[in-house]
Design a protein around this motif. Structure first.
Motif, mmCIF file in Angstrom:
data_model
loop_
_atom_site.group_PDB
_atom_site.id
_atom_site.type_symbol
_atom_site.label_atom_id
_atom_site.label_comp_id
_atom_site.label_asym_id
_atom_site.label_seq_id
_atom_site.Cartn_x
_atom_site.Cartn_y
_atom_site.Cartn_z
ATOM 1 N N GLN A 1 -71.063 -10.981 -101.684
ATOM 2 C CA GLN A 1 -69.815 -11.602 -102.124
ATOM 3 C C GLN A 1 -68.911 -11.862 -100.928
ATOM 4 O O GLN A 1 -68.182 -12.840 -100.896
ATOM 5 N N MET B 1 -75.712 -22.618 -100.744
ATOM 6 C CA MET B 1 -76.609 -21.459 -100.774
ATOM 7 C C MET B 1 -76.376 -20.601 -102.020
ATOM 8 O O MET B 1 -77.318 -20.077 -102.605
ATOM 9 N N PHE B 2 -75.114 -20.466 -102.414
ATOM 10 C CA PHE B 2 -74.816 -19.577 -103.539
ATOM 11 C C PHE B 2 -74.823 -20.284 -104.894
ATOM 12 O O PHE B 2 -74.674 -19.633 -105.925
ATOM 13 N N THR B 3 -74.983 -21.594 -104.886
ATOM 14 C CA THR B 3 -75.103 -22.271 -106.182
ATOM 15 C C THR B 3 -76.510 -22.803 -106.387
ATOM 16 O O THR B 3 -77.041 -22.756 -107.486
ATOM 17 N N ASN B 4 -77.112 -23.290 -105.308
ATOM 18 C CA ASN B 4 -78.452 -23.860 -105.443
ATOM 19 C C ASN B 4 -79.294 -23.611 -104.201
ATOM 20 O O ASN B 4 -79.554 -24.524 -103.429
ATOM 21 N N PRO B 5 -79.715 -22.350 -104.002
ATOM 22 C CA PRO B 5 -80.543 -22.078 -102.821
ATOM 23 C C PRO B 5 -81.874 -22.813 -102.923
ATOM 24 O O PRO B 5 -82.394 -22.993 -104.020
ATOM 25 N N GLN C 1 -83.096 -17.223 -103.439
ATOM 26 C CA GLN C 1 -82.601 -17.106 -104.818
ATOM 27 C C GLN C 1 -82.824 -15.687 -105.343
ATOM 28 O O GLN C 1 -81.931 -15.080 -105.934
ATOM 29 N N ILE D 1 -80.285 -13.220 -103.546
ATOM 30 C CA ILE D 1 -78.860 -13.283 -103.909
ATOM 31 C C ILE D 1 -78.621 -12.996 -105.384
ATOM 32 O O ILE D 1 -77.520 -12.627 -105.769
ATOM 33 N N THR D 2 -79.660 -13.163 -106.208
ATOM 34 C CA THR D 2 -79.468 -12.854 -107.633
ATOM 35 C C THR D 2 -79.920 -11.434 -107.959
ATOM 36 O O THR D 2 -79.917 -11.025 -109.117
ATOM 37 N N GLY D 3 -80.341 -10.694 -106.926
ATOM 38 C CA GLY D 3 -80.709 -9.287 -107.126
ATOM 39 C C GLY D 3 -82.080 -9.108 -107.745
ATOM 40 O O GLY D 3 -82.408 -8.054 -108.279
ATOM 41 N N ARG D 4 -82.923 -10.177 -107.700
ATOM 42 C CA ARG D 4 -84.254 -10.048 -108.292
ATOM 43 C C ARG D 4 -85.312 -9.720 -107.241
ATOM 44 O O ARG D 4 -86.483 -9.909 -107.467
ATOM 45 N N VAL E 1 -74.501 -15.633 -109.119
ATOM 46 C CA VAL E 1 -74.662 -16.753 -108.179
ATOM 47 C C VAL E 1 -75.911 -17.544 -108.555
ATOM 48 O O VAL E 1 -76.686 -17.122 -109.415
ATOM 49 N N ALA E 2 -76.087 -18.669 -107.866
ATOM 50 C CA ALA E 2 -77.282 -19.518 -107.993
ATOM 51 C C ALA E 2 -77.623 -19.803 -109.455
ATOM 52 O O ALA E 2 -76.745 -20.176 -110.227
ATOM 53 N N ASP F 1 -78.155 -17.982 -111.993
ATOM 54 C CA ASP F 1 -77.383 -17.212 -112.971
ATOM 55 C C ASP F 1 -76.004 -17.845 -113.181
ATOM 56 O O ASP F 1 -75.521 -17.946 -114.312
ATOM 57 N N ARG G 1 -75.224 -20.997 -112.591
ATOM 58 C CA ARG G 1 -75.393 -22.292 -113.277
ATOM 59 C C ARG G 1 -75.644 -22.073 -114.762
ATOM 60 O O ARG G 1 -75.140 -22.805 -115.606
#
Lengths: 252, 221
Positions: free
Chosen positions: A208, A234-238, A244, A247-250, B72-73, B75, B77
Motif C-alpha cells: 500500500q 501495476m496496481f489496477t492491471n498488472p 498479480q 499484489i493480491t496476496g495469492r 488491488v488489480a 480484486d 476491478r
C-alpha cells in the motif's frame, strides 16, 4: 519528456556462487519515486545496494553489468563520489548517537574531511532539516543528541543527513518498517516533497505504501525484474501473473 | 484461499442471488402481464424491497472490503464492477416493479392482439434471455458471452424503435385500444432499458476480467 537519471544495463549481482540479481535492465526517470517490491530474498535490496556500490562492500559479493548515473558508469567513478551523489537511508533510524542533531546533519562533510565555515554549516543544517520538515520541531534543540528524538524524527534526521550532501538520488531500504503509522505517514508525505529535488528509489514490503507514494513500481521475483510499470497501471492491471498473484496476496 | 478471496467469493455468491431474484421478478412480470395476474403483480411489488435490501447489503459489503483489505488489480476491478452491476440489477428490479404497477393500475386485462402487433412477447423473451446470458457471463467470467449481449441488445432497440409507429397504427385502427396500447408501449420502453442495463453489466464484466474499458466506446462495443 522525463530524462533518465539511473539506468541498469544487464546488471547481475552475486554472493559467491549465489546469483541474486539476474540481468536487470531498468531506466529510472529523474524526480520520480520508484518503489521496488517483491518477496523476501528476491534481490531487491541487493539491487538497491548495487546502485551506490554498497553491494561490493560485502565479502564475496560481485556484480556484472552496468549501473549508469547520468549516463556514466558508477563503477568508473570513485565510490565516495557515487555515495555523495546517491545517498541511502536504512530500515532502522541510525543517527550517530553521540552526535548532536546539528552534527548529525553535517556528519557527511565531517567524515569526508570537508571543512566548512560556520555560516555554511548553519545554512546546510537549516536547509536540510527544512527539506525533511524537521526544522520547526528541532530548531531550538539542535545541540541535543540525535537519540533524543522520536523514531519518526530520527528517520527524518537520517534523511536530512543524506540530503545535506546534495545528492541527486536517494535510496531507501524499507524506510518506515520500524516506524509507527503516524511517523510512517509523515515520512510518506515527505517523499512527495523530496521528489521535487531528488529521485527516490524505495525498497518496501508494504504494497500500500508503494501504491501511495511511487510513480513507478518494479516487481522483483527470484532475482528477476518481472515487471516495471507506472504504479497506477501495476496496481489496477498488472501484466504478469506473478505480479498479480503477489499484489493480491495469492502468492504461494 | 486468502481471507480476501473468501470475501470476494461471498460477494460473487451474493450478486448471483440478487441476479436470480431480479431475473425471477422480470419473469413474473411477464407472466403477470400475459395472464393479467394482479396477485402476482402485487408479489413483485412486495419482493422489490428484497432487491433493494440486496443492493444496500452489497454496497456495504464492498465498502467493508475496500476499507479492510485495500484490494488491488483483479480484486479491485471485480469490486468496482460489482458496485456498478449491483446498481444495474437494482434498476432492472425497478423496471419489473414498474411493469407490475401498470398491471395493478389497469382497469382490466390488456388486449392480447397488441402483444403480437407491438412484439411485446419477443421483447419480454429477449430481455429475459439477455439477463440470463449476462448472469452466466458474470458467473463464468465469459467475456465472449458478455460481448454477445451487445448484439442481442440491438434486437430490443429495433423493436423499441418500431413500437411507436405500430402503437399509432393500432390506435388508428381501433381508438378503444388507446389505453392498452399506451401501457404496452410504456412496457416496451421499460424492457428496452433492461437491454441497456444488461449491456452496461456486460461492459463491467469485460472491465473486470480483461481490464478493458468499453464504456462510451461504441466501436469497441
Amino acid at each position: 519528456m522525463e530524462s533518465t537519471i539511473v539506468k541498469s544495463v544487464d546488471y547481475n549481482a552475486y554472493f559467491g556462487e549465489n546469483h541474486v540479481v539476474k540481468n536487470v535492465n531498468i531506466e529510472i526517470p529523474r524526480n520520480n519515486v520508484i518503489a521496488v517490491m517483491g518477496p523476501s530474498g528476491c534481490g531487491k535490496t541487493t539491487f538497491l545496494r548495487g546502485i551506490n556500490r554498497m553491494h561490493e562492500l560485502i565479502p564475496g559479493a560481485t556484480a556484472r553489468g552496468k549501473i549508469m548515473l547520468n549516463n556514466e558508469d558508477v563503477m568508473e567513478m570513485h565510490p565516495i563520489f557515487v555515495r555523495l551523489k546517491i545517498g541511502m537511508v536504512f530500515q532502522r533510524p541510525n543517527p550517530f548517537p553521540n552526535l548532536s542533531i546539528y552534527d548529525n546533519v553535517i556528519a557527511g562533510y565531517k567524515l569526508n574531511g570537508i571543512k566548512l565555515p560556520k555560516a555554511d554549516k548553519d545554512r546546510i543544517v537549516e536547509h536540510s532539516l527544512t527539506r525533511v520538515a524537521l526544522w520547526k520541531e528541532v530548531k531550538d534543540s539542535l545541540t541535543k543528541k540525535g537519540s533524543f528524538l522520536s523514531g519518526g524524527q530520527q528517520q527524518r534526521l537520517c534523511i536530512a543527513r543524506a540530503v545535506a550532501m546534495e545528492p541527486e538520488v536517494l535510496l531507501f531500504d524499507e524506510p518506515t518498517s520500524a516506524l509507527d503509522p503516524i511517523s510512517t505517514s509523515t515520512v510518506e508525505e515527505l517523499f512527495h516533497e523530496l521528489k521535487k529535488n531528488y529521485t527516490l528509489i524505495i525498497v518496501t514490503h508494504n504494497m500500500q505504501q508503494a501504491a501511495r507514494v511511487s510513480d513507478k513500481t518494479a516487481f522483483f521475483y527470484m532475482g528477476e525484474l518481472v515487471e516495471y510499470d507506472v504504479t497506477k497501471q501495476m496496481f489496477t492491471n498488472p501484466k504478469d501473473t506473478r505480479t498479480q498473484n503477489y499484489i493480491t496476496g495469492r502468492f504461494s | 484461499m486468502t481471507q480476501l478471496e473468501h470475501e470476494i467469493h461471498d460477494i460473487k455468491a451474493e450478486v448471483l442471488s440478487m441476479w436470480n431474484l431480479v431475473e425471477s421478478q422480470v419473469k413474473k412480470a411477464r407472466t403477470a402481464m400475459f395472464h393479467f395476474d394482479r396477485d402476482l403483480a402485487r408479489e413483485i411489488v412486495v419482493k422489490e424491497k428484497r432487491v433493494n435490501a440486496f443492493e444496500l447489503k452489497l454496497d456495504r459489503d464492498c465498502e467493508n472490503i475496500f476499507a479492510l483489505y485495500c484490494p488491488v488489480a483483479v480484486d479491485l476491478r471485480f469490486l468496482l464492477a460489482v458496485l456498478k452491476i449491483n446498481n444495474n440489477l437494482e434498476r432492472i428490479g425497478d423496471i419489473a416493479e414498474g411493469i407490475a404497477k401498470y398491471i395493478i393500475e389497469s382497469h382490466g386485462d390488456f388486449n392480447h392482439t397488441l402483444f403480437e402487433e407491438i412484439e411485446l412477447v419477443t421483447m419480454f423473451d429477449d430481455a429475459i434471455s439477455i439477463l440470463a446470458d449476462t448472469r452466466i457471463a458474470f458467473e463464468k467470467e465469459d467475456t465472449i458471452l458478455a460481448r454477445s449481449i451487445f448484439k442481442k441488445d440491438e434486437v430490443l432497440d429495433r423493436i423499441n424503435l418500431g413500437a411507436m409507429q405500430k402503437t399509432a397504427n393500432c390506435i388508428k385502427s381501433d381508438i378503444n385500444l388507446v389505453n392498452d396500447a399506451l401501457y404496452v408501449l410504456s412496457i416496451i420502453r421499460k424492457l428496452e432499458r433492461v437491454g441497456d442495463q444488461s449491456k452496461n453489466i456486460a461492459e463491467e464484466i469485460i472491465f473486470y476480467v480483461e481490464a478493458k474499458v468499453l464504456k462510451h466506446n461504441d466501436e469497441a462495443s
